[in-house]
Design an enzyme around this catalytic site. Structure first.
Site, short mmCIF file in Angstrom:
data_model
loop_
_atom_site.label_atom_id
_atom_site.label_comp_id
_atom_site.label_asym_id
_atom_site.label_seq_id
_atom_site.Cartn_x
_atom_site.Cartn_y
_atom_site.Cartn_z
N SER A 150 -27.45 15.04 -19.26
CA SER A 150 -28.16 15.64 -20.40
C SER A 150 -27.15 15.87 -21.53
O SER A 150 -25.95 15.65 -21.37
CB SER A 150 -28.76 16.98 -19.98
OG SER A 150 -27.71 17.88 -19.67
N ASP A 173 -29.97 11.31 -20.32
CA ASP A 173 -31.20 12.10 -20.29
C ASP A 173 -31.43 12.70 -21.68
O ASP A 173 -30.54 13.35 -22.23
CB ASP A 173 -31.02 13.21 -19.24
CG ASP A 173 -32.30 13.95 -18.94
OD1 ASP A 173 -33.39 13.39 -19.16
OD2 ASP A 173 -32.21 15.10 -18.46
N ALA A 200 -39.70 18.77 -13.11
CA ALA A 200 -40.39 18.78 -11.81
C ALA A 200 -39.92 19.89 -10.88
O ALA A 200 -40.54 20.13 -9.85
CB ALA A 200 -40.24 17.43 -11.13
N ASP A 245 -33.49 19.14 -12.17
CA ASP A 245 -32.24 19.77 -12.58
C ASP A 245 -32.20 21.23 -12.10
O ASP A 245 -31.33 21.64 -11.34
CB ASP A 245 -32.10 19.69 -14.11
CG ASP A 245 -30.74 20.18 -14.60
OD1 ASP A 245 -29.88 20.49 -13.76
OD2 ASP A 245 -30.55 20.26 -15.82
P1 13P Z 1 -36.10 20.73 -14.42
O1 13P Z 1 -34.86 21.41 -14.92
O2 13P Z 1 -37.32 21.51 -14.63
O3 13P Z 1 -35.90 20.28 -13.01
O4 13P Z 1 -36.29 19.41 -15.31
C1 13P Z 1 -35.31 18.42 -15.29
C2 13P Z 1 -35.62 17.36 -16.29
O5 13P Z 1 -36.75 17.03 -16.57
C3 13P Z 1 -34.48 16.66 -16.93
O6 13P Z 1 -34.87 15.85 -17.99
#
Ligand code: 13P
Length: 284
Positions: free
Chosen positions: A50, A82, A210, A232
């Site tokens: 990210s 990401d 998710a 994440d």
């Molecule tokens: P979460 O942090 O809710 O698991 O989402 C991760 C995500 O979508 C990264 O792009």
């Protein structure tokens, strides 16, 4: 094995009716946890960085760690940017060896999102890198990117069809009710919308945010055509809880290996559970 593209992994997933997990990479312990889980489960896997991950670890470390992991792994591994924020950033990632990039133009007007994704896709495809785009706005907080609940907008299925045809991404992230970060209540996923999008779009679909989505809803999303699932927050929670447990039990511990080792094990467990849930276990 060299890094493979996200398109390659998710095309197989779409045909097989399962999803490949994409886990955010920030340090060596996360990397080793994810790869050990993938090998244990015989699962393909996606590592992704990210904006915050790139800032924290540095792009050279992220690219090098993922390359070494892929070369040493006995399962296929992809490295994805990401929520890429610009054409320039996507190009830098490609030069540094990423096998896939997400270019997130979801905050832009429809036509500008198409133009940005098309521009990235033209270059990325010429050098064998796959591209993920986003249409609609996924709510919540992902490092520097914050989308307030009232600003989140669901993906329109008709627009999705036109978007994919004109922008030519390999994957489409859809906004169907999930959000990045920790949920306050239970997320309400619009499965009907997912079905409508799937009917009109023939590239693999991606579920962001998710973490914390109940298993039953994840299974249903996979059945209805989600082929990549991003996790994440649940890794962060497992990591932090394990570190807390160690330091509570042994407040004088000063060996980073004894503090981070259990965190790595806790994350591996979470990743293995996700791989079984997504149906990617045994597919590598
Ligand atoms: P979460 O942090 O809710 O698991 O989402 C991760 C995500 O979508 C990264 O792009």
């Amino acid at each position: 094995m060299a890094l493979v593209t996200v398109a390659e992994l998710t095309r197989a997933a779409a045909e097989g009716g399962y999803a490949v997990g994409a886990f955010n990479l920030n340090n060596m312990e996360i990397l080793q946890a994810v790869i050990a889980a993938a090998e244990e489960e015989r699962s393909p896997v996606i590592l992704q960085a990210s904006q915050g991950g790139l800032k924290y670890a540095g792009i050279d470390y992220i690219a090098a760690m993922a390359r070494v992991a892929a070369e040493n792994a006995s399962v296929p591994v992809a490295l994805n940017l990401d929520h890429g924020t610009s054409f320039e950033q996507a190009m830098v990632c490609i030069r540094k060896g990423f096998s896939a990039v997400m270019i997130d133009g979801s905050q832009l007007p429809f036509e500008e999102n198409i133009a940005l994704v098309k521009r990235v896709a033209d270059v990325a495809h010429a050098v064998g890198v796959s591209v993920e785009a986003e249409l609609g706005k996924i709510g919540g907080t992902e490092d520097d990117i914050v989308v307030a609940e009232q600003d989140a907008t669901m993906t329109n299925p008709d627009e999705a069809a036109e978007f994919v045809e004109r922008a030519q991404p390999d994957l489409l992230a859809v906004a169907i009710g999930t959000a990045h970060g920790v949920y306050k209540g239970e997320p309400r996923i619009d499965f009907k919308r997912l079905e409508e999008i799937k009917k009109r779009v023939d590239i693999p679909l991606v579920l962001h945010g998710a973490s914390g989505v109940p298993d039953e809803a994840i299974r249903k999303a996979c059945q209805l055509g989600i082929s990549k699932i991003n996790i994440d927050t649940e890794l962060r929670v497992a990591f932090t809880q394990a570190v807390r447990n160690v330091l509570e039990a042994a407040p004088n511990e000063i060996d980073p290996r004894k503090i981070l080792g259990p965190a790595r094990e806790a994350m591996q467990k979470v990743v293995q559970e996700k791989m079984r849930l997504f149906g990617s276990s045994g597919r590598a």
